[in-house]
Write an enzyme that holds these catalytic residues in place. Structure first.
Site, short mmCIF file in Angstrom:
data_model
loop_
_atom_site.label_atom_id
_atom_site.label_comp_id
_atom_site.label_asym_id
_atom_site.label_seq_id
_atom_site.Cartn_x
_atom_site.Cartn_y
_atom_site.Cartn_z
N GLU A 177 0.80 -1.23 0.00
CA GLU A 177 0.00 0.00 0.00
C GLU A 177 0.84 1.28 0.00
O GLU A 177 0.87 2.03 0.99
CB GLU A 177 -0.93 0.01 1.22
CG GLU A 177 -1.86 -1.17 1.25
CD GLU A 177 -2.91 -1.06 2.35
OE1 GLU A 177 -2.76 -0.21 3.24
OE2 GLU A 177 -3.88 -1.82 2.30
N GLU A 365 -5.51 -8.56 1.02
CA GLU A 365 -6.02 -8.23 2.36
C GLU A 365 -7.51 -7.93 2.28
O GLU A 365 -7.96 -7.20 1.39
CB GLU A 365 -5.36 -6.96 2.93
CG GLU A 365 -3.98 -7.13 3.50
CD GLU A 365 -3.44 -5.86 4.14
OE1 GLU A 365 -4.24 -5.02 4.62
OE2 GLU A 365 -2.21 -5.71 4.15
C1 BGC Z 1 -2.51 -2.56 6.05
C2 BGC Z 1 -2.41 -3.34 7.33
C3 BGC Z 1 -3.47 -2.86 8.30
C4 BGC Z 1 -4.82 -3.14 7.70
C5 BGC Z 1 -6.00 -2.73 8.57
C6 BGC Z 1 -3.91 -2.27 5.60
O1 BGC Z 1 -4.00 -0.92 5.32
O2 BGC Z 1 -1.75 -3.16 5.05
O3 BGC Z 1 -1.12 -3.21 7.82
O4 BGC Z 1 -3.35 -3.42 9.56
O5 BGC Z 1 -4.95 -2.47 6.47
O6 BGC Z 1 -6.02 -1.37 8.80
#
Ligand code: BGC
Length: 457
Positions: A177, A365
């Site tokens: 990101e 993610e």
């Molecule tokens: C990031 C993580 C973070 C997650 C939840 C993403 O932006 O890669 O490191 O913990 O979102 O906020």
């Protein structure tokens, strides 16, 4: 809607996604490892930032976190027990090169060797992120991402990682990101290193975009068959009202949030038409940079949690737009106050899939934080399970419509250090008691495990 109907609407099977679809969990070094000074590790910008007053919720820090550095074997056994066969984690740059450049740290390298070997021994595929926000502090003293020299520091770091781990790691992600670490870290100052303003933001953007491609080239140079990707945070952006001013404001936010780093990599340049302030970035660009920004990634990691509703605003400098908070809109939200809106992941897959040059897409993610309650040693986090099911349905819809989505990783395996929010938001499938380091599988973890059970890998 009656309860059974709702359940039925959310029911889904792993086999619907096809047998080659990859299922996993995602983590990041600073958020889980702890042992921030162990075995020769150098400080990172997060070690420095968390020690400053008033930066992090209740002055929490990642010094111990989930103690993954010591408990990695136990966590990997648990992962395997839960039928999870793909594990995304990041390498801490200052663990393997304490000063960021120069002499490597054999003990730091050894940790990742042991971690990778254990994954493979347990039939868990390692997916490695090279940079998940924890820049060595020594490099920040020289300007960090604002200094063009970062390109050569980063190339040396990537070279070392590929030389040490490339014989066993087949899937790499160069950056996690970039917009978030340059935006929150070098414009808003709410993440490490806490810098603000355009004079930091613009060079940091350009150098991160260059490193994204340069890092990828190095991996391919050593291992042409490795799968090389990079990951982007993205949110589905919609105008608040169907009026020109809001539509244009939404378009600007979309350019900033969703297009800023993918388009230069695809050879399209930065979205300057929609973000006029990017013109000032010319100052940091050298002849030949446009070509250097490009890389033909094997895959793109799409990371989506929510959508944003955008309104025109004269008061916000540069972007002239603001978002209307989900709380104010009275929509369902998570503990991060992010709207629960499964269609956003479908829309993002569609958006990234629509770029002709984007090859495979993985959801690297997706997940949710909720306040978890332990009752009789159990955590019945139904809301998290429903969140995951809802978003997975949207992923399935995208796949059925022919989009090139090849896998899905839950954020996150265990609860962990959520940056400026400290340990308060819990994203894990597995609960962590930070006093005792005890792991407790949440109902959502059991659900994911059952969902994955039918097929191995
Ligand atoms: C990031 C993580 C973070 C997650 C939840 C993403 O932006 O890669 O490191 O913990 O979102 O906020």
């Amino acid at each position: 809607m009656v309860k059974e109907e709702q359940e039925k609407k959310l029911s889904l099977k792993r086999e619907d996604f096809g047998k080659d679809f990859k299922w996993g969990v995602s983590t990041a070094a600073y958020q889980i490892e702890g042992s921030h000074q162990a075995d020769g590790k150098g400080p990172s910008i997060w070690d420095i930032f968390t020690a400053k007053r008033g930066k992090i919720y209740q002055a929490h820090n990642g010094n111990i976190a989930c103690d993954f550095y010591n408990k990695y074997e136990e966590d990997l056994y648990l992962m395997k027990d839960l039928n999870i066969h793909n594990f995304r984690f990041s390498i801490s740059w200052s663990r393997v090169i304490p000063a960021g450049v120069g002499v490597p740290n054999p003990e730091g390298i050894d940790f990742y060797n042991k971690l990778i070997d254990k994954c493979l021994a347990l039939d868990i595929e390692p997916w490695v992120t090279l940079y998940h926000w924890d820049l060595p502090a020594a490099l920040e003293q020289k300007g960090g991402w604002t200094n063009r020299e970062i390109i050569s520091w980063f190339k040396d770091y990537v070279t070392l990682c590929v030389q040490c781990f490339g014989d066993r790691v087949k899937n790499w992600m160069v950056l996690n990101e970039p917009l978030v670490f340059v935006g929150a870290g070098y414009f808003l100052g709410v993440h490490a290193p806490g810098k603000r303003g355009m004079k930091n933001f613009l060079p940091a953007i350009h150098h991160a975009a260059l490193c994204q491609a340069e890092g990828a080239r190095i991996i391919k140079q050593y291992y042409p068959l490795a799968k090389v990707g990079t990951t982007f945070s993205c949110s589905f952006i919609e105008p608040s009202r169907p009026i020109q001013k809001d539509i244009m404001a939404a378009q600007r936010i979309d350019a900033l949030v969703n297009r800023l780093f993918i388009e230069p990599a695809l050879g399209m340049g930065y979205p300057v038409e929609d973000l006029k302030f990017l013109k000032k970035m010319e100052k940091y660009q050298l002849p030949g940079d446009k070509a250097l920004l490009q890389f033909d990634f094997d895959f793109i990691g799409v990371q989506n949690y929510t959508r944003e509703i955008i309104k025109h605003s004269w008061f916000v400098p540069y972007i002239k737009a603001r978002n209307i908070k989900a709380e104010k809109r009275k929509v369902p939200i998570t503990a991060m106050k992010w709207e629960i809106y499964p269609d956003s992941i479908y829309q993002m897959l569609k958006k990234f899939n629509s770029y002709k040059k984007v090859r495979d897409i993985y959801v690297t993610e997706n997940g949710a934080a909720f306040k978890d309650i332990i009752e009789d040693g159990r955590i019945n986090d139904k809301r998290r399970t429903n969140y995951l099911k809802g978003y997975l349905k949207a992923v399935l819809q995208a796949k059925k419509e022919g989009m090139n989505v090849k896998g899905y990783f839950v954020w996150s395996f265990t609860d962990n250090f959520e940056w400026a929010e400290g340990f308060r938001p819990r994203f894990g499938l597995v609960h962590v008691d930070y006093q005792t380091q005890k792991r407790t599988i949440k109902a959502s973890g059991k659900w994911y495990s059952n969902f994955l059970r039918n097929q191995v890998k």
